[in-house]
Structures are given as C-alpha cells and as structure tokens.
Design a protein around this motif. Structure first.
Motif: not given
Length: 868
Positions: A342, A344, A720-721, A741, A764, A816, A838, A840-841
């Motif tokens: 991750s 994030t 990607p996250a 994502d 999100g 994202d 969050g 993602k896209d």
C-alpha cells in the motif's frame, strides 16, 4: 565438531556435574531432615549443572580457537572453519554456506574448503596440497570413496548472483592425482569468457573472480533434486516447490533431463507429489524450513536421499527473488515474494520517484536499528520502482493470530492508516508456525512496544531541542573538510539523529481518531460525528500541517516575521521526504512568491476556524443532550484524540527537519568526492564506502545509467495505491487500460474498487463534512498550482503539507490516495473544506472543467456534467 555434538557433550557433562554435586551434598552434608535434604540437594545439583555447563562451553570454545590458530595453509574442514573470523568472506558463498550448515548440525556430506591463499596462480601451493591430502585421509577413513570438486567464488550462491554453471565442477573422482587435476580445472574456469560476461551483466567487479574451492564427499543417492522454499516464479511464500530425479542430480541441476515435480504447503508441511519420495518429505521440509530461517531469506536447496535419510548438498539464496538492480540503482521489493503493498499515506512525504540515495535509506535503517516492523526478515518498509510502499502482508501476518488467523479482520484494525481494500482481494500471509510466532514475532512486537513507550517519554525533549540540534549539526557538516571526518559525523551524530527522529514519528502515531469516530457513529449521525472531529486543532492547538497556510496570512497582517516563518516552516514542502529536493529555506525568492499568490486570493482563516468551532459546539450540544450518559467519557476521548493529533503533527514536522541534516550531509559528501549533487544517484552504502577511502570507479561510472533510469521512472504516472504480487512499472505504464486503484498480479488484471467506470459516482473516504457543487481543476503536480482558481474543486493524486496554501481557495478537495488519517483529510476537516480522499481513480475519470457534486460527509463525488 558441529553445534549439535557440542550441545550433546555439554548436556552430558552438565548432567554429570549436577549428579556429582547432588550426591556429594547428600553424602557429606550430615542433614537429617528428609525435606531439607531433598531441597538442598536439588539446589546443589542445579549449581553443579550451571558450573559444569559454563566450564564445558568455555573449554570447547578454547579448543575451537586453538584449532583455528593452527596453520592450515588455507585448507579447512567444514567443521573447523572459523565462521566469525575475517576469513569468512574468502570461503565464498558455497563454502561458507556449507560450513555454517555443517556446524549447525544439518546432514551435510563432510568436506573441506580451500581458500584462495592455498593457491598460486592456477595450482595449489605444495604445503596446501599436503594439507588437502590430510583432509582426504580424514574423509576416506580407509575406504575408497568418490568426491565432488566445486568452485566457491566470493559472490557465488549469494543474493546478488548464483553463478550457477558458470564455473566448472568435477564429480565422482577418487584418486589424489584426479583430485589435484580437478582443483586446477575449477581454478582455471574463473578466467572463462562466460564468467566474465555473467559478472558484467550482474554489475560485479573483476576482483570478485577470486575463488575458493570445495572438496566434498559424494553420496550415491536413490533420488536427488532441488527444493525452493518460495516459488521462484510467482513469489508464493505459502508453498515450497521442487523437482527431482532418480540417482545423481547433476543432470537435473544443469537442465539436461526432465524431472518429477512436487510441492509442500507451508507452514503445515502437506505434500503434493509422487509417492516414491513421500517418506523423506517430512525431514526435507523440516530441514528446508530451518535453513531458510537461519539464512534469513528464501533458499534454493539441493538435496539427495538414500532410503529414508536426506542429505543437504547445497543451499543458496533464490536469485530470482532479488529486489535490487545494482547497475540501475533501483529497488523493486514486489519481486521478493507475493505480498500486498500500500502507498496510501506514504506518498504524502514522498510523492515523487525517490533517488537511489533516499531509497537506500530504508533498507539501511532496517539493518541499523530503524523502527520498521519485520516478520521473518521481511520488512514493513519497501520500495517499488523508486516509490515508497508499505508491506501490508508483514503487518497483517504479525497480528493475524490475535484474530484467529483472519487476515481481513486483522486488516480492519489498521485500516485507518491504509484505507479500505476490496473484500475479495487476497492478503497474502507470511507462513508462520506457532513457535515462530511466539518465539520471534511476539517478542519483537513487545520489544517495539517498549521502545516506542521509551521514546514517547522523550518526546517533549525532542520537540524542544531538535531545531537547535539540527542547526548545530548542519553547521558541523558544512565545516567538515575531510572524508574521514564526515564519515565519523554520520556514524556518531547524523544517522543517530535521523534514526531517532523516525522512531519518534512511529511512537507518536495514533489512530485514536479513527477508533473514536467508529464508536461515536454508534450514538450519532455521521454529520454530527464529522463536526465533533473537525475542531481538534481548536481543542489542542494549531496543527503544524496548517502552519504554512496560516503563517502566510500572519506575515501579511504583521503578526509574524518572514525570518520566523522560514525558521518554522522552511523545511516543509511538497517533496520533503526526498533528500535531493531543495528546501524552501534554500531559495531566497520562495517566500515572496508564496506571499504574492496569497495576496491574489486572500482568505480569512480565522473565520474558517471559527466556523469549525461553532459547528463543533453545536454538534456537541446535540450529542450530549441525546446521549447524557456517554457525554463525559466521549468528551475525554475527544480531547485525548486532539492532543494525540497535535503531538503527531508536531513530531512529524521535527522529524522532517532532520531530513535537512541528511541533505546537508549528502551534499557535503558530493563536494568532498567531487561529484556535487550527483551524489544522490549513489546509495548510502556506496557513499559511506567512498568516504571510508575505498574508491570505486565502477560505481561512479554507473551514475549516468542511474540518472537515465531515474528519469524513465519519473516519466511514469504514480503507481496503483494497492499492489498485490509482482509489479513491473513499465509494463503497467504501457497498458492503455491501466488503473491507479489496485493491481492484482495473481489474476493478471487490474481490480476495480467501488462502482464500475460507467457509473457517475466516485466513492472514497469521508474526509471533511459539507456538500459542494463546482468545477473541477485537475492538477497533475504542485508545479501546476498557479492554474488553480478560488472556488474550484481541487482534484489530484494526493496532497501533503506543501499543498496547504491552496486549501483555503478550494471549494472542495478530491484525491486518488488517502485514508481517514491522511493530510488532506486532517487539514480539510480543520478548515471546514468538504473533502473526499482515497477515490482511487479520480484523476483518471475527472478532467478540468467537469462539473461535480462533492459530498464530504458520505465520501462520494457525483459527476454532473463532463466538459465537452
């Protein structure tokens, strides 16, 4: 003598000592009371056991040291090779591994190691040959037996390279003359073109062609094969895979014949394969598991069996799981095994591709007392293609036993830091036996807990004195005139400061706010809960992350000097986790440009913060009146969460200040080494080696290649996250259908989160309360921030403290990346700006000019109209 024999001897003599002391006490004590006699004789026996145990260990160690002092002319039996001496590197990868395994009691066919000092050019020195003949006599024990003669280069069978088949091996030879000729054959093979070509491809140096030679007894097995403790193709840690053939395994290893395949599930040891080798699987699994643990990395193990007995012929790291390219200076830790990663929150400090210098600091920290959690030598910290990722599999594996092995249940406990993941996404776990977890993982968790508690006690002193210490150390570094002096500063002051600052960051980390929110939602509506958690800085004091924005207004209002502002915030910015990134304090024009932008779009932050306080007061009145019994405990928890958030932000700011010291160190090293800021294309280990006086022109020659590679990675979009399994940034980047994502290597697809692309709603995390309709302004980087207009909805990959001055202008914020504890969520809440993090896209589905409706409380973004 191996460790098992030493332990047996020690136990026997200790037991005899205990018995002798106990019987002597009974015989001569004269005590009449049976109870007293029993108790005291037991104590006497214990004393005898301890005394004889210590004496035996001491004598065996002295005997081993005495054997090691004997001049062997560079020829050592496996059992007597001094593993901890300066001779160890000279034994090469294969020789050192065999000696370690033999001395640890594994079933290794006996043999000896011939170090490079035993040779002159491509033949043995005469005195060394005599020592070899003595070893052959010892190994034969009066019988005529076959031997194998193999190479053992310095980097052979290492994590860097295997050199499998590159040097010659000579098998099944018996006479002394044949053995001497075989040794010459192996030695001469180091000059071959294939060895040179392989070395060049691996980025190795010519001085590593020096090799040792191993002479080992051969066995005539029923079966022989290879076992990988981790699947070398997929990185699956939960299954050992192997193949075998009948008779000798040399043709199998060289690829000349096909083989039968089998696998062993981990950690339980369930076998899948032909029945003919089933009787040996239990022991093979046990040996392989133990060897991997002792080596600290996945192993490629050659084995042979006779009847039900298993012999280990060789063990080396699986080079296909290598995570570092030494030529291009790039780490890809997704190659180490099948894990869930991750990005994030982590990309807040380092949103750009890391230089080799900064990327290398993470592995250096792991090896020098850093704060990272590790399970079976797999670290929580990771780098994938120059970007910082956290190994979620490590963290979940460490805690899953608290939740009956339920990986997703364990993840939910830490999801405040990393955000939600799809329920159908696998969280690969590191296979652990019960004893491994209780003997290694649990004690490690307890040690970390004690360490963090100790650092929390020192937190106030750290916050009070860190700025002055950093300033003093920066001046010391700048005034250092020698490489030796700079190296000493690194070891004694620079690195300890950096390491301790990161430990402080982890110690100050708290997810109290997330757990509090979860509990509050049981008693109140989301809008009320969001309001109660949107005034934490009003309860505890101004958050450091809000300082850069608030400070600009204070300068213009005459409440703060420019000097004070730069002292407080000149070390913060959009890429503050990168040592190569110039700090705002280094640019005399930076503050003037910030003030100019602020004056164009002035915002009264005091009004925004007062609005948040009013919303909090109103929400608290409503909550306490509806839940009178819960008011007092929740009030206490809200203040505790506010204090924890304040402390976390303050510690992070000071830890970031320590990065300025690291940057000053690197630039000074670049100056002393004559390469200026190109120093950032070297790893920290390479820099320290150069400062120590060991010049390495080959490394310097790699700088242009690394610069080109760095630019190639920088040209790719953020990865990607979430990444599960092996990930190739360039393959992903070339896919026109890529998403940002979740990348799932196992299914060879990019997974989707939330609604599919045709939906008009993005989902999100609820970042900050409020509903806003407006026009999107998508910024791919902070360098585009001059395009951002007051009242627009900011859409970007992620934000950090460098983006804070833009927040007051935004009608809403959509990112994202992010989680409830990310920077965008924290600051937006405190300023009352609706935010959804969050998603993602969002940057792939939204474009500048789109009209959207942002609901920060529900964590969703509805697309109203698309720009034509």
């Amino acid at each position: 003598m191996n460790k098992i024999k030493q332990e047996i001897i020690t136990k026997i003599i200790s037991g005899l000592g205990a018995t002798a002391f106990a019987l002597s006490f009974i015989r001569f004590s004269g005590i009449k009371s049976i109870l007293s006699l029993v108790i005291l004789s037991m104590l006497a026996g214990t004393l005898g056991n301890l005394l004889f145990h210590w004496l035996t260990v001491f004598l065996l160690n002295q005997l081993q040291k005495a054997n090691q002092r004997i001049n062997t002319h560079g020829v050592y039996a496996f059992g007597s090779f001094p593993l901890e001496s300066s001779l160890a590197p000279a034994a090469g990868g294969k020789g050192l591994s065999l000696a370690k395994l033999f001395q640890s009691g594994y079933p290794i066919p006996d043999g000896c190691i011939l170090l490079p000092e035993a040779f002159i050019q491509d033949d043995l020195r005469e005195e060394a040959w005599q020592a070899v003949r003595e070893q052959l006599t010892r190994l034969r024990k009066g019988k005529t037996i076959p031997f194998a003669i193999r190479s053992s280069a310095a980097v052979e069978d290492s994590q860097k390279a295997s050199f499998a088949g590159e040097f010659e091996s000579v098998l099944d030879i018996r006479s002394d003359q044949e053995i001497r000729e075989a040794i010459q054959t192996v030695l001469k093979s180091r000059h071959s073109q294939r060895v040179k070509s392989y070395s060049l491809a691996q980025g190795l140096q010519n001085d590593e062609y020096s090799i040792a030679v191993v002479i080992q007894k051969m066995i005539q097995p029923d079966f022989a094969g290879v076992l990988f403790t981790v699947n070398p193709l997929t990185g699956n840690l939960s299954q050992m895979t192997g193949n075998y053939t009948s008779g000798l395994g040399e043709k199998l290893v060289s690829g000349e014949i096909s083989a039968s395949e089998f696998s062993i599930d981990r950690p339980q040891g369930s076998y899948h394969g032909p029945e003919e080798i089933a009787p040996i699987i239990k022991n093979l699994h046990r040996y392989a598991h133990a060897i991997e643990n002792a080596a600290g990395c996945p192993q490629d193990i050659e084995w042979a069996s006779k009847g039900k007995e298993v012999a280990i012929l060789q063990a080396r790291p699986i080079t296909t799981l290598n995570n570092f390219d030494p030529i291009r200076g790039v780490w890809n830790d997704s190659h180490k095994g099948n894990f869930l990663w991750s990005a994030t929150n982590l990309m807040e400090a380092s949103p750009e591709v890391l230089t080799p210098f900064t990327a290398s600091l993470h592995s250096y920290l792991d090896g020098h007392g850093g704060p990272s959690l590790s399970v079976k030598n797999y670290s929580l910290n990771g780098i994938i293609g120059g970007r910082f990722y956290a190994n979620i599999s490590v963290q979940v594996s460490a805690f899953a036993r608290f939740f009956k092995g339920d990986a997703h249940r364990a993840y939910r406990e830490i999801s405040g830091w990393w955000g939600e993941i799809p329920e159908d996404l696998e969280i690969p776990l590191i296979p652990l036996t019960s004893s491994e977890w209780s003997q290694n993982v649990l004690p490690g968790l307890l040690r970390s807990s004690r360490m963090f508690a100790a650092y929390r006690k020192k937190e106030k002193r750290f916050l009070a004195g860190n700025a002055a210490r950093c300033k003093e150390l920066n001046n010391k570094i700048k005034n250092t005139t020698t490489k030796e002096g700079l190296l000493n500063l690194w070891n004694q002051e620079v690195f300890p400061l950096y390491r301790d600052s990161l430990i402080h960051v982890v110690a100050a980390a708290s997810d109290q706010q997330v757990k509090l929110e979860r509990d509050l939602l049981q008693y109140a509506d989301p809008d009320v809960v969001n309001a109660l958690l949107s005034n934490l800085s009003g309860l505890s004091g101004q958050f450091e992350s809000m300082g850069p924005a608030i400070g600009l207004g204070m300068i213009l209002n005459g409440k703060m000097t420019q000097e004070a502002y730069m002292e407080a915030y000149g070390h913060r910015g959009v890429n503050e986790g990168e040592a190569a990134w110039p700090r705002p304090a280094e640019d005399p024009k930076w503050l003037d440009s910030q003030l100019e932008e602020w004056e164009k779009n002035p915002v009264n932050l005091d009004v925004l913060r007062q609005q948040q306080k009013n919303a909090f007061d109103k929400a608290w009145q409503r909550f306490s009146s509806q839940n009178p019994r819960q008011a007092s405990p929740f009030q206490k928890r809200i203040f505790q969460a506010a204090k924890a958030a304040y402390q976390r932000e303050a510690v992070r700011s000071e830890a970031t200040r320590c990065m300025t010291v690291l940057r000053t160190f690197a630039l000074r090293a670049g100056s002393l080494l004559g390469i200026a800021d190109e120093i950032f294309y070297l790893t920290i280990d390479e820099v320290l080696e150069l400062l120590s006086g060991r010049e390495n022109s080959n490394v310097m020659a790699l700088i242009p290649i690394r610069k080109e590679t760095f630019q190639q990675y920088c040209a790719l979009p953020p990865y990607p996250a979430l990444i599960c399994g092996r990930f190739d940034p360039f393959t992903w980047g070339s896919d026109p259908n890529r998403r940002t994502d979740v990348y799932d290597a196992q299914t060879q697809r990019v997974a989707e989160i939330g609604n599919p692309d045709h939906s008009d709603t993005l989902h999100g995390f609820a970042g900050a309360l409020g509903i806003v309709e407006g026009t999107v302004r998508k910024l791919n980087s902070f360098e585009e921030s001059s395009q951002f207009q007051t009242g627009e909805i900011l859409v970007t990959t992620m934000t950090n403290i460098g983006w804070t001055p833009l927040f007051p202008r935004a009608a809403a914020i959509v990112t994202d990346l992010g989680a409830p504890l990310s920077h965008a969520a924290i600051v937006a809440r405190e300023l009352g700006i609706p935010a959804v993090v969050g998603c993602k896209d969002a940057t792939m589905r939204l474009e500048t000019g789109d009209r959207v409706r942002v609901d920060g409380g529900k964590g969703c973004v509805q697309i109203l109209t698309k720009k034509e």
